[in-house]
Every structure is written in structure tokens, then in C-alpha cells.
Design an enzyme around this catalytic site. Structure first.
Site, PDB file in Angstrom:
ATOM      1  CD  GLU A  16      -5.095   4.772   3.972  1.00 48.90           C
ATOM      2  OE1 GLU A  16      -5.565   5.655   3.228  1.00 48.90           O
ATOM      3  OE2 GLU A  16      -3.909   4.387   3.889  1.00 48.90           O
ATOM      4  N   GLY A  56       1.654   2.213   2.835  1.00 43.12           N
ATOM      5  CA  GLY A  56       2.213   3.459   3.365  1.00 43.12           C
ATOM      6  C   GLY A  56       3.593   3.325   3.964  1.00 43.12           C
ATOM      7  CG  ASN A  93      -5.825   6.116  -2.928  1.00 39.82           C
ATOM      8  OD1 ASN A  93      -6.450   7.179  -2.837  1.00 39.82           O
ATOM      9  ND2 ASN A  93      -5.843   5.196  -1.978  1.00 39.82           N
ATOM     10  CD1 TRP A  94      -2.905  11.349  -6.565  1.00 35.99           C
ATOM     11  CD2 TRP A  94      -4.198  13.158  -6.896  1.00 35.99           C
ATOM     12  NE1 TRP A  94      -2.564  11.889  -7.773  1.00 35.99           N
ATOM     13  CE2 TRP A  94      -3.338  12.985  -8.007  1.00 35.99           C
ATOM     14  CE3 TRP A  94      -5.097  14.217  -6.890  1.00 35.99           C
ATOM     15  CZ2 TRP A  94      -3.369  13.869  -9.093  1.00 35.99           C
ATOM     16  CZ3 TRP A  94      -5.127  15.083  -7.975  1.00 35.99           C
ATOM     17  CH2 TRP A  94      -4.266  14.918  -9.065  1.00 35.99           C
ATOM     18  CE  LYS A  95      -3.308   5.894   0.473  1.00 30.92           C
ATOM     19  NZ  LYS A  95      -2.601   5.046   1.408  1.00 30.92           N
ATOM     20  N   GLY A 102      -0.361   4.599  -3.780  1.00 29.86           N
ATOM     21  CA  GLY A 102      -0.672   5.736  -2.913  1.00 29.86           C
ATOM     22  C   GLY A 102       0.407   6.797  -3.015  1.00 29.86           C
ATOM     23  CG  HIS A 107      -8.132   2.390   0.764  1.00 29.31           C
ATOM     24  ND1 HIS A 107      -7.468   2.582   1.950  1.00 29.31           N
ATOM     25  CD2 HIS A 107      -7.180   2.337  -0.200  1.00 29.31           C
ATOM     26  CE1 HIS A 107      -6.165   2.657   1.704  1.00 29.31           C
ATOM     27  NE2 HIS A 107      -5.974   2.515   0.401  1.00 29.31           N
ATOM     28  CD  GLU A 164      -4.416  -0.928  -1.669  1.00 28.76           C
ATOM     29  OE1 GLU A 164      -3.614  -0.329  -2.366  1.00 28.76           O
ATOM     30  OE2 GLU A 164      -5.172  -0.359  -0.851  1.00 28.76           O
ATOM     31  CB  SER A 181       5.177   0.004   0.189  1.00 29.69           C
ATOM     32  OG  SER A 181       4.651   0.464   1.417  1.00 29.69           O
TER      33      SER A 181
HETATM   34  P1  PGA Z   1       0.874   3.250  -0.622  1.00 27.84           P
HETATM   35  O1  PGA Z   1      -0.724   3.246  -0.563  1.00 27.84           O
HETATM   36  O2  PGA Z   1       1.279   3.049  -2.069  1.00 27.84           O
HETATM   37  O3  PGA Z   1       1.270   4.597  -0.100  1.00 27.84           O
HETATM   38  O4  PGA Z   1       1.336   2.132   0.238  1.00 27.84           O
HETATM   39  C1  PGA Z   1      -1.467   2.304  -1.287  1.00 27.84           C
HETATM   40  C2  PGA Z   1      -2.929   2.476  -0.954  1.00 27.84           C
HETATM   41  O5  PGA Z   1      -3.248   2.740   0.216  1.00 27.84           O
HETATM   42  O6  PGA Z   1      -3.795   2.364  -1.829  1.00 27.84           O
END
Ligand code: PGA
Length: 254
Positions: free
Chosen positions: A98, A172, A9-11, A235, A96, A166, A214
Site C-alpha cells: 500500500e 484485503g 498491521n492495523w493500517k 491486516g 508494504h 504478501e 487475507s
Molecule cells: P489483510 O492485510 O490481512 O487485510 O489482507 C494484510 C496486509 O496488508 O498486511
């Protein structure tokens, strides 16, 4: 055993199309050495067409990180699932944390799941609690997220939905903040129980469940082994082809 699935997931990264192409190419080269693993990239909308060339056959598969809850119309800034599919997206991340933090409710997530399915996209549905409590209320929270996301989903569509568990507190951060394999395992069992109550046991068992939060090269193996997950939603580490590949290697052998 199910095929392991690793989704990057490149965000809101990388900053330029040139960098996106370079990153994708690097992952593609490395991924070709791991055909046993299903590798997918959720890219920002603007990179979808340039990365897929408008075709659905690109490998690793490309998908979007969100879709509109509506099918079309006067919704400034929104991109429908059909538009994403039309330029080569194969799947959509939905719900997600976020996005939920920006106001996305369970009802909106449900609409997005249905919109994505109707456009022919697979869905990676994210669920996860904000915090843990001693009384286990977080379990009810996860069940609500699952029950409402699946409203109106037909049993035959379940194979087109992947669940990404998640826990928000683990996203993150660093590998040390990720959830332990044992805790992940408990949640995998719980999520399958929720699914079997809604559908049935064999459909629940057949559902792919990912862990996200993470994941790095240093913790991927233990979470896979102890957590009994089918793969990861990654991520930050998916932006570094070397680290992303380390995770994929564990998925290949663990
Ligand atoms: P992260 O993000 O691996 O940076 O914790 C995971 C995600 O938000 O899908």
C-alpha cells in the site's frame, strides 16, 4: 523450530486513541496466554507513544507501519526511524504494497530498510507480486524487490530483518482469496533461495518468513501447515481480538 511470529498491521485504524488502547489491551490479555508466540502490533504513528508509554519493553511489541527514508531534515510530514524508536517502537514495516502503490520504489524501500536498521529497529520487509503470469516473470519481480531492498545490508544485520511475502492480489479480501498453502510454500522456498544467493544457506534458513494476505481464523492452520511459513502479517483480522487470537492459537499448536 523458530518461534512463530504473528504481526498485526492495523493500517489506518482504529479511529480514536481510546479504541486503540482498548484493542491493544484486549490483544495483550489474550496474548499473555500464548507466550510461545511472538506477537507484535504495527500501529499508526500517533498511537505509538500512548501504547508503549515511551518504553521499549511493551508486550506485545509495538512498531510502526512505515518510516522515512531520510534521517531527518526538511521533509514535511515524514517521521524518522529514530523518532519512532525514541517513543518505544521496536520494529518497522517497510515496503508494504500500500506504500509502494503510493509511489515507493525499490530504491526508496532500500533507504528505509537502512534507516530503520541504523535506528535500532527491526524490519519487516514486504515483498509481493501484483499478478501471476504463466512464464514466471513474477519470480524475477520478487527477486528484484529482495535484491534491491538488501543493498548495503550487512550479513550480521540479516537476523534483524523479517520478510513478509504478501501477494498483492490476495490482500484485503476474504479467506477464500488467500493464497493456498502449497503456493505459499513454493514462494517460501524461492525467497530462501534468493536470500541464500545473497548471503548463505544457513543465514537464509534462519530468516523468518511470514505470509500476509487475507489470513483469517479459517485458513491460518492450513497456510501454516502447508505453507511452511514462520508466521503471518495480518491486516483486517488483527482488528478483531477474537479472530486475531484464533490465528495465534494455530501458531501455537501447528
Ligand atoms: P489483510 O492485510 O490481512 O487485510 O489482507 C494484510 C496486509 O496488508 O498486511
Amino acid at each position: 523450530m523458530k518461534k512463530r511470529l504473528i504481526v498485526g498491521n492495523w493500517k489506518q485504524h482504529p479511529a480514536t486513541l481510546t479504541d486503540a488502547k482498548r484493542l491493544y489491551q484486549s490483544i495483550k490479555t489474550k496474548a499473555s496466554k500464548a507466550p510461545q508466540v511472538d506477537i507484535r502490533i504495527a500501529a499508526p504513528h500517533t498511537f505509538i507513544q500512548p501504547l508503549t508509554g515511551g518504553k521499549k519493553t511493551s508486550k506485545p511489541q509495538i512498531g510502526v507501519q512505515d518510516v522515512s527514508a531520510s534521517l531527518g531534515g526538511a521533509y514535511t510530514g515524514e517521521v524518522s526511524a529514530a523518532m519512532a524508536a525514541n517513543v518505544g517502537a521496536r520494529f518497522a514495516i517497510v515496503g508494504h504494497s500500500e506504500r509502494r502503490a503510493l509511489g515507493e520504489t525499490n530504491a526508496i524501500v532500500n533507504k528505509k530498510v537502512l534507516a530503520a536498521l541504523s535506528a535500532g529497529l527491526e524490519v519487516i520487509l514486504c515483498v509481493g507480486e501484483q499478478t501471476r503470469d504463466h512464464d514466471g516473470f513474477y519470480l524475477g519481480y520478487i527477486k528484484d524487490e529482495i535484491d534491491s531492498a538488501f543493498l548495503g545490508v550487512l550479513p550480521r544485520d540479516l537476523p534483524r530483518i523479517v520478510i513478509a511475502y504478501e501477494p498483492i492480489f490476495a490482500i484485503g479480501k476474504t479467506a477464500a482469496d488467500a493464497m493456498s498453502g502449497q503456493d505459499v510454500h513454493e514462494m517460501v522456498i524461492y525467497i530462501r533461495k534468493c536470500l541464500s544467493e545473497k548471503f548463505n544457506r544457513s543465514r537464509a534458513d534462519a530468516t523468518t518468513i511470514l505470509y500476509g494476505g487475507s489470513v483469517e481464523g479459517t485458513n491460518a492452520e492450513s497456510i501454516l501447515r502447508e505453507g511452511m511459513v514462520d508466521g503471518f502479517l495480518v491486516g483486517r483480522a488483527s482488528l478483531d481480538p477474537q479472530v486475531f487470537m484464533e490465528i495465534i492459537q494455530f501458531a501455537k499448536y501447528t
